[in-house]
Design an enzyme around this catalytic site. Sequence first.
Site, mmCIF file in Angstrom:
data_model
loop_
_atom_site.group_PDB
_atom_site.id
_atom_site.type_symbol
_atom_site.label_atom_id
_atom_site.label_comp_id
_atom_site.label_asym_id
_atom_site.label_seq_id
_atom_site.Cartn_x
_atom_site.Cartn_y
_atom_site.Cartn_z
ATOM 1 N N GLY A 190 2.859 -1.055 4.189
ATOM 2 C CA GLY A 190 3.032 0.334 3.769
ATOM 3 C C GLY A 190 4.500 0.640 3.521
ATOM 4 O O GLY A 190 5.041 0.369 2.446
ATOM 5 N N ASN B 142 0.876 -1.178 0.000
ATOM 6 C CA ASN B 142 0.000 0.000 0.000
ATOM 7 C C ASN B 142 0.911 1.226 0.000
ATOM 8 O O ASN B 142 1.479 1.580 1.026
ATOM 9 C CB ASN B 142 -0.884 -0.035 1.251
ATOM 10 C CG ASN B 142 -1.684 1.238 1.434
ATOM 11 O OD1 ASN B 142 -1.771 2.068 0.534
ATOM 12 N ND2 ASN B 142 -2.290 1.392 2.610
ATOM 13 N N TRP B 143 1.033 1.848 -1.174
ATOM 14 C CA TRP B 143 1.976 2.972 -1.289
ATOM 15 C C TRP B 143 1.431 4.261 -0.674
ATOM 16 O O TRP B 143 2.151 5.260 -0.607
ATOM 17 C CB TRP B 143 2.321 3.211 -2.766
ATOM 18 C CG TRP B 143 3.328 2.234 -3.306
ATOM 19 C CD1 TRP B 143 3.963 1.242 -2.627
ATOM 20 C CD2 TRP B 143 3.813 2.187 -4.654
ATOM 21 N NE1 TRP B 143 4.818 0.566 -3.466
ATOM 22 C CE2 TRP B 143 4.748 1.119 -4.720
ATOM 23 C CE3 TRP B 143 3.558 2.912 -5.812
ATOM 24 C CZ2 TRP B 143 5.421 0.787 -5.896
ATOM 25 C CZ3 TRP B 143 4.224 2.579 -6.985
ATOM 26 C CH2 TRP B 143 5.150 1.528 -7.027
ATOM 27 N N LYS B 144 0.156 4.256 -0.308
ATOM 28 C CA LYS B 144 -0.449 5.482 0.245
ATOM 29 C C LYS B 144 -0.149 6.660 -0.698
ATOM 30 O O LYS B 144 -0.168 6.479 -1.914
ATOM 31 C CB LYS B 144 0.043 5.709 1.685
ATOM 32 C CG LYS B 144 -0.190 4.449 2.549
ATOM 33 C CD LYS B 144 0.007 4.656 4.016
ATOM 34 C CE LYS B 144 -0.246 3.330 4.741
ATOM 35 N NZ LYS B 144 -0.154 3.433 6.185
ATOM 36 N N HIS C 109 -9.521 1.114 4.918
ATOM 37 C CA HIS C 109 -8.260 1.324 5.651
ATOM 38 C C HIS C 109 -8.521 2.297 6.802
ATOM 39 O O HIS C 109 -9.328 3.221 6.675
ATOM 40 C CB HIS C 109 -7.195 1.884 4.704
ATOM 41 C CG HIS C 109 -5.831 1.877 5.307
ATOM 42 N ND1 HIS C 109 -5.410 2.844 6.195
ATOM 43 C CD2 HIS C 109 -4.800 1.006 5.183
ATOM 44 C CE1 HIS C 109 -4.175 2.564 6.585
ATOM 45 N NE2 HIS C 109 -3.777 1.446 5.984
ATOM 46 N N GLU D 145 -6.949 4.735 7.844
ATOM 47 C CA GLU D 145 -6.744 6.154 7.481
ATOM 48 C C GLU D 145 -7.975 6.712 6.775
ATOM 49 O O GLU D 145 -8.334 7.870 6.948
ATOM 50 C CB GLU D 145 -5.467 6.289 6.630
ATOM 51 C CG GLU D 145 -4.225 6.077 7.488
ATOM 52 C CD GLU D 145 -3.008 5.548 6.747
ATOM 53 O OE1 GLU D 145 -2.984 5.577 5.499
ATOM 54 O OE2 GLU D 145 -2.067 5.093 7.430
ATOM 55 N N SER E 205 3.474 -2.006 10.221
ATOM 56 C CA SER E 205 4.932 -2.090 10.385
ATOM 57 C C SER E 205 5.494 -3.472 10.044
ATOM 58 O O SER E 205 6.419 -3.957 10.712
ATOM 59 C CB SER E 205 5.338 -1.649 11.793
ATOM 60 O OG SER E 205 4.935 -0.303 12.013
ATOM 61 N N GLY F 65 2.569 2.361 10.723
ATOM 62 C CA GLY F 65 3.585 3.381 10.476
ATOM 63 C C GLY F 65 4.314 3.830 11.735
ATOM 64 O O GLY F 65 5.034 4.825 11.702
ATOM 65 N N GLU G 43 -5.336 -4.789 10.766
ATOM 66 C CA GLU G 43 -4.317 -3.765 10.987
ATOM 67 C C GLU G 43 -4.583 -3.027 12.306
ATOM 68 O O GLU G 43 -5.425 -2.119 12.338
ATOM 69 C CB GLU G 43 -4.332 -2.740 9.849
ATOM 70 C CG GLU G 43 -4.009 -3.329 8.494
ATOM 71 C CD GLU G 43 -3.441 -2.270 7.554
ATOM 72 O OE1 GLU G 43 -2.484 -2.597 6.850
ATOM 73 O OE2 GLU G 43 -3.932 -1.136 7.541
HETATM 74 C C1 G2H Z 1 -0.681 -0.078 7.575
HETATM 75 C C2 G2H Z 1 0.412 -0.418 6.675
HETATM 76 C C3 G2H Z 1 -0.111 -0.554 5.264
HETATM 77 P P1 G2H Z 1 2.817 0.350 7.498
HETATM 78 O O1 G2H Z 1 -1.396 1.039 7.087
HETATM 79 O O2 G2H Z 1 -1.492 -0.656 5.110
HETATM 80 O O3 G2H Z 1 1.394 0.599 6.733
HETATM 81 O O4 G2H Z 1 3.350 -0.968 6.985
HETATM 82 O O5 G2H Z 1 3.692 1.503 7.045
HETATM 83 O O6 G2H Z 1 2.565 0.323 8.955
#
Ligand code: G2H
Length: 251
Positions: free
Chosen positions: A234, A9-11, A95, A97, A213, A173, A167
């Site tokens: 992410g 998920n590149w956001k 998600h 977010e 993470s 993150g 999640e």
């Molecule tokens: C959680 C994840 C990807 P990360 O949002 O969806 O992000 O791996 O940076 O915690």
Amino acid sequence: MRKPIIAGNWKMYKSFDEAVDFIEEIQQEIPSPDKVDAVICPPALYLPTLVVAAEDSSLAIGAQNMHFEDEGAFTGEISPKMLSNVNVDYVILGHSERRELFNETDEAINKKIRAAINYGIVPIICCGETLEEREAGQTETKVARQITKALKDFAPVEVEHMVIAYEPIWAIGTGKTATADDANTVCCAIRLAVETLYGKDTAEKVRIQYGGSVKPENIEELLSKEHIDGALVGGASLQPASFMKLLEAAA
Ligand code: G2H
């Protein structure tokens, strides 16, 4: 046996050129689709280009969100019909977010999942608890409630092809990861919620990812757990080398 699925998920990161270079760099190295499903979810603006860039490989491209209507006066939105038109295979829905920053409700997420299924797009349905909810011992109740609302009014055959991503919001993150055992316990609770709704057979088939993470250093332990079938990633999906390490660990 459930096939693992690793989704990046590149956001809202990467320039257009960086995105294209990333796909070109990894596309010939993707492990066999018999072993792992590999997905990249870039910013929406890049979707059609990246679908074409990845078309000779088994890398699938997904969106990070969509509207539930086919078309209409919805300024700034993208529809499932549009994603289907440009051959997008997956869509991340709900998600945290989106839920927290853009006020997405369980009802809207349910409609989006219905729309994705109608267009043959695989939804990656996110759920998870806040730190406050975890500390109050409400984790399993919270995710079961989110999943029950998200999966309202489907047929078992539709649900078995869906992907659910657990999640924990406090792990996103932040560098904090749930322990593999804790993540597995919650993924098991999610599977039980699916079983309650659609029966054991469907629950055994649905794939449940952990997200929050995830990185090359912790992926193997997470994937060794019974109820964890992959990861939604992410930060560690932004560099080709670390994304490839995650795929190799899952293959
Ligand atoms: C959680 C994840 C990807 P990360 O949002 O969806 O992000 O791996 O940076 O915690």
